[in-house]
Design an enzyme around this catalytic site. Structure first.
Site, mmCIF file in Angstrom:
data_model
loop_
_atom_site.group_PDB
_atom_site.id
_atom_site.type_symbol
_atom_site.label_atom_id
_atom_site.label_comp_id
_atom_site.label_asym_id
_atom_site.label_seq_id
_atom_site.Cartn_x
_atom_site.Cartn_y
_atom_site.Cartn_z
ATOM 1 N N GLU A 236 11.422 -7.857 5.651
ATOM 2 C CA GLU A 236 10.222 -7.643 4.827
ATOM 3 C C GLU A 236 10.486 -6.488 3.839
ATOM 4 O OE1 GLU A 236 6.770 -6.650 7.141
ATOM 5 O OE2 GLU A 236 5.417 -6.772 5.420
ATOM 6 N N ASP B 104 -0.153 -1.290 0.673
ATOM 7 C CA ASP B 104 -1.235 -0.859 1.554
ATOM 8 C C ASP B 104 -1.345 0.650 1.778
ATOM 9 O OD1 ASP B 104 -1.143 -3.598 1.753
ATOM 10 O OD2 ASP B 104 -1.148 -3.660 3.933
HETATM 11 C C1 DGY Z 1 -1.805 -6.505 6.299
HETATM 12 O O1 DGY Z 1 -2.623 -6.971 7.086
HETATM 13 O O2 DGY Z 1 -0.872 -5.780 6.621
HETATM 14 C C2 DGY Z 1 -1.867 -6.908 4.903
HETATM 15 O O3 DGY Z 1 -1.032 -6.174 4.093
HETATM 16 C C3 DGY Z 1 -3.261 -6.983 4.368
HETATM 17 O O4 DGY Z 1 -3.184 -7.901 3.350
#
Ligand code: DGY
Length: 419
Positions: A389, A162
């Site tokens: 994570e 992201d």
């Molecule tokens: C989030 O919402 O953090 C996700 O990575 C989007 O898919």
């Protein structure tokens, strides 16, 4: 059975919602596309039928155009933003309107090759094969309209990385004016200092609202997007998936699908060479809007090893990883770059799924020692810090969501490779 194995299975069962698995409760309460495909690889170790169901469920929500959405909102949950009302994709079961790395073809082949019940596996593969092929066809038609051999992502969430430093420059072009007011939920579940910034979220949402304004017509999005990035990691996954799908199809007598996917993989591999950087000893992203390579030596350019790149390139990537010099490998960004941030999501932390794909690719390219180092470091990290994570590559500190599904799945895979 080791306690690591038991813990991993427990997490996979705990996050199992029957026909799909949530990445982790709270932070990610729905089905995510590449999470699910990688999760199935963990599930196969204790329940092969359940592993196939994970992928079946995802593809039950494939769009008629062929796209497989990045989130399927199976059930209402207020704890996540942006939810179905923001996406407004008008699907029978709500989904997002963008996609994610095409891991499914690789997962299908791995599940099939390693299946103990081959007859059951063949039944499942025969149903999924044309669906995955339709997704690949959609990718090359809508995300590579000029026929370059490589596809573009139109939103950072599509790469799954992201807030990678890769997107900083192209993101400058994405405006933020006019977006609806919103409240983030992710920062209520995880430390805001370890998540993307507000400036990035504003741009994530601008893109979503822009695409929504185009009625989610996936043939229009590419040309209308100010953010079009050719990511080597994303393309490597699609190329590998196409090659794996071609092999599977060939074995099952689906010769047309085999030829089509063989051609996707060959064209993609040839075009990858244009993303190579001698200076960085790895591949780089290309900004399709300006045509320039992006000066960011992120893990996306190392993940390129997942497809059949030349072995000299794989060796160079192995050396680049060594040069990171972190206690745990593989950092998502090199610590020598001033923009590196050891704790902020994809700007430095280690992620086990990417480790897994890089290790697999390096081993296939003959760089077994480099692959073994990644496997050992990944298991060392889990033994030190549990099933998080993501992790600080310097200290191993666990970050983001806890009891994370795909981390558990990858542990089962790594343990089987170590054995
Ligand atoms: C989030 O919402 O953090 C996700 O990575 C989007 O898919």
């Amino acid at each position: 059975m080791t306690s690591l194995t038991e813990n991993a299975i427990e997490i996979l069962r705990e996050n199992d919602r029957g026909s799909y698995t949530v990445p982790t409760k709270g932070l990610y309460p729905f089905q995510w596309n590449w999470d699910s495909c990688l999760t199935s690889l963990g599930q196969r170790h204790f329940d092969e039928a359940r592993a196939w169901t994970e992928i079946d469920t995802l593809f039950a929500h494939q769009w008629p155009c062929g796209m497989v959405p990045h989130i399927v909102f199976h059930k209402h949950d207020d704890g996540y933003f942006p939810g179905p009302d923001v996406w407004a994709t008008n699907r029978p079961v709500p989904t997002s309107g963008i996609t994610q790395p095409a891991v499914a073809g690789f997962a299908l082949r791995r599940l099939y090759d390693l299946a103990s019940d081959k007859a059951a596996a063949e039944t499942r593969v025969r149903v999924l094969l044309p669906k995955v092929a339709a997704w690949h066809r959609w990718f090359y038609a809508t995300r590579d309209p000029a026929g370059t051999g490589l596809v573009a992502i139109l939103h950072p969430w599509e790469a799954g990385r992201d807030n990678s430093i890769d997107w900083d420059t192209p993101f400058d072009r994405v405006p933020t004016d006019g977006i609806s007011p919103y409240t983030r939920r992710d920062t209520q579940h995880a430390d805001p200092a370890h998540r993307p910034t507000k400036e990035q979220y504003d741009r994530y949402l601008w893109l979503v609202e822009h695409f929504r304004g185009l009625g989610w017509d996936t043939t229009k999005l590419h040309d209308a997007s100010p953010f079009q990035v050719v990511d080597p990691g994303f393309n490597a996954i699609l190329i590998r998936a196409s090659a794996d799908l071609a092999d599977l199809a060939e074995g099952l007598g689906e010769t047309a699908l085999a030829a089509e996917n063989r051609a996707f993989a060959a064209r993609g591999l040839a075009a990858m060479e244009g993303l190579w950087s001698d200076a960085h000893g790895q591949y780089l992203c290309r900004d399709r809007v300006t045509g320039a390579l992006i000066d960011s030596a992120s893990i996306g350019g190392l993940l390129a090893a997942f497809c059949a790149i030349p072995s000299a390139r794989a060796q160079a990537i192995a050396a680049t990883i060594d040069a990171h010099g972190t206690r745990f490998r593989v950092a998502s960004h090199p610590p020598s770059d001033p923009r590196f941030d050891a704790k902020r999501y994809w700007r430095g932390p280690v992620w086990l799924v990417v480790n897994y794909m890089i290790a697999d690719g390096l081993a296939r390219a003959g760089a077994q020692e480099a692959a073994d180092k990644i496997t050992a470091s990944s298991l060392d990290l889990i033994r030190t810090s549990g099933f998080a994570e993501y992790y600080d590559p310097m200290t191993g500190e666990p970050l983001g969501g806890g009891r994370f599904t795909w981390t558990a799945a990858m542990v089962l895979e790594f343990l089987s490779m170590e054995a």
